[in-house]
Scaffold this active site. Structure first.
Site, PDB file in Angstrom:
ATOM      1  N   ASN A   9       2.715 -18.603  -4.339  1.00 46.90           N
ATOM      2  CA  ASN A   9       1.526 -18.641  -4.985  1.00 46.90           C
ATOM      3  C   ASN A   9       0.761 -19.911  -4.357  1.00 46.90           C
ATOM      4  OD1 ASN A   9      -0.813 -19.406  -6.598  1.00 46.90           O
ATOM      5  ND2 ASN A   9      -0.076 -18.106  -8.105  1.00 46.90           N
ATOM      6  N   ASP A  69       7.595 -20.886 -14.406  1.00 46.73           N
ATOM      7  CA  ASP A  69       7.294 -19.620 -14.888  1.00 46.73           C
ATOM      8  C   ASP A  69       6.347 -19.709 -16.144  1.00 46.73           C
ATOM      9  OD1 ASP A  69       7.721 -16.737 -14.534  1.00 46.73           O
ATOM     10  OD2 ASP A  69       8.832 -16.885 -16.568  1.00 46.73           O
ATOM     11  N   PHE A 150      -7.495 -16.079 -12.470  1.00 50.00           N
ATOM     12  CA  PHE A 150      -6.695 -15.095 -12.427  1.00 50.00           C
ATOM     13  C   PHE A 150      -6.131 -14.557 -13.549  1.00 50.00           C
ATOM     14  CE2 PHE A 150      -2.152 -16.352 -12.740  1.00 50.00           C
ATOM     15  CZ  PHE A 150      -2.632 -17.768 -12.983  1.00 50.00           C
ATOM     16  N   GLY A 151      -5.434 -13.492 -13.653  1.00 48.22           N
ATOM     17  CA  GLY A 151      -4.649 -13.133 -14.837  1.00 48.22           C
ATOM     18  C   GLY A 151      -5.673 -12.702 -15.837  1.00 48.22           C
ATOM     19  N   ARG A 179      -0.030 -25.180 -16.955  1.00 48.77           N
ATOM     20  CA  ARG A 179       0.842 -25.642 -15.732  1.00 48.77           C
ATOM     21  C   ARG A 179       0.596 -27.126 -15.414  1.00 48.77           C
ATOM     22  NH1 ARG A 179       0.573 -20.949 -13.947  1.00 48.77           N
ATOM     23  NH2 ARG A 179      -1.567 -21.030 -13.801  1.00 48.77           N
TER      24      ARG A 179
HETATM   25  P1  IMP Z   1       3.617 -16.697 -12.923  1.00 44.81           P
HETATM   26  O1  IMP Z   1       4.308 -17.811 -13.727  1.00 44.81           O
HETATM   27  O2  IMP Z   1       2.888 -16.996 -12.071  1.00 44.81           O
HETATM   28  O3  IMP Z   1       5.037 -15.719 -12.901  1.00 44.81           O
HETATM   29  O4  IMP Z   1       2.656 -15.960 -14.040  1.00 44.81           O
HETATM   30  C1  IMP Z   1       3.246 -14.876 -14.740  1.00 44.81           C
HETATM   31  C2  IMP Z   1       1.743 -14.017 -15.344  1.00 44.81           C
HETATM   32  O5  IMP Z   1       1.243 -14.761 -16.610  1.00 44.81           O
HETATM   33  C3  IMP Z   1       0.482 -13.969 -14.502  1.00 44.81           C
HETATM   34  O6  IMP Z   1       0.777 -12.867 -13.599  1.00 44.81           O
HETATM   35  C4  IMP Z   1      -0.574 -13.867 -15.471  1.00 44.81           C
HETATM   36  O7  IMP Z   1      -0.669 -12.738 -15.852  1.00 44.81           O
HETATM   37  C5  IMP Z   1      -0.209 -14.683 -16.596  1.00 44.81           C
HETATM   38  N1  IMP Z   1      -0.791 -16.141 -16.386  1.00 44.81           N
HETATM   39  C6  IMP Z   1       0.093 -17.302 -15.961  1.00 44.81           C
HETATM   40  N2  IMP Z   1      -0.599 -18.423 -16.062  1.00 44.81           N
HETATM   41  C7  IMP Z   1      -1.827 -17.981 -16.191  1.00 44.81           C
HETATM   42  C8  IMP Z   1      -3.213 -18.451 -16.239  1.00 44.81           C
HETATM   43  O8  IMP Z   1      -3.358 -19.787 -16.021  1.00 44.81           O
HETATM   44  N3  IMP Z   1      -4.149 -17.697 -16.368  1.00 44.81           N
HETATM   45  C9  IMP Z   1      -4.158 -16.528 -16.486  1.00 44.81           C
HETATM   46  N4  IMP Z   1      -3.045 -15.911 -16.494  1.00 44.81           N
HETATM   47  C10 IMP Z   1      -2.047 -16.528 -16.495  1.00 44.81           C
END
Ligand code: IMP
Length: 193
Positions: A9, A69, A150-151, A179
């Protein structure tokens, strides 16, 4: 010292590189080294999944690794979607599918809908493991607002704010997010004063 950040990412890589500027560590992402290893994250905790990523990449390069994660935990849904945040609405679903599922699951619960984002950030070098956590509290709003991020950003309103994360500037979000908190703590561990 070179440290690989086990992420594909780009946004995360930029933020974490910025955080480690002016330290002894040079952070390189998987993209920087042309690696697109598929890693199966099948642990049942955020820390477990971050450690899986770190160990897979460490075994490949024998170079210190950091990894993270993260996900969303919603109180009224018994902390779901949790480690399944990325694929809450099923394999290959979009962010919008996930948000729609979340709002539909919550529609029979009274407002407010307390929630938090959680992040585990880890360091692994074959001997030493550091695991640190960041939490970001807020609530789920019942309509999507904003285009940034995002997300789950369009449905998450941080505590003390009137806007959703998707309405907030990325720079501001990245200063206060789960994070940011987890990686600040990890940096303190890796760079003791
Ligand atoms: P990963 O840590 O990138 O694997 O995040 C897992 C999932 O958690 C992402 O696909 C999002 O759906 C959600 N997520 C994690 N951090 C955020 C954020 O800061 N904003 C919105 N969604 C998040």
């Amino acid at each position: 010292m070179k440290v690989i950040f086990a992420t594909g990412n780009n946004g995360k890589a930029i933020e974490v590189k910025k955080l480690f500027e002016n330290t002894e560590y040079e952070i390189v992402s998987l993209k920087d080294i042309g690696d697109n290893t598929e890693i199966i994250e099948d642990a049942d905790t955020f820390e477990g999944n971050a450690l899986i990523k770190a160990k897979v990449i460490y075994e490949k390069y024998k170079t210190p690794v950091i990894a993270d994660d993260s996900g969303l935990m919603v109180e009224q849904l018994n902390n779901e979607p949790g480690v399944f945040s990325a694929r809450y609405a099923g394999e290959n679903c979009t962010y919008d599918d996930n948000n729609n599922k979340l709002l539909s699951e919550l529609k029979n619960f009274p407002e407010p809908h307390p929630a938090k984002f959680v992040c585990a950030a880890v360091y692994y070098d074959g001997n030493t493991t550091h695991s640190l956590f960041g939490e970001f509290k807020g609530e789920i709003v019942m309509e999507k607002r904003g285009e940034k991020g995002f997300g789950y950003d369009p449905v998450f309103k941080p505590e003390g704010y009137e806007v959703t994360l998707a309405e907030m500037d990325l720079e501001e979000k990245n200063k206060i997010s789960h994070r940011a908190i987890a990686f600040e703590k990890l940096k303190e561990k890796m760079c003791p004063a």
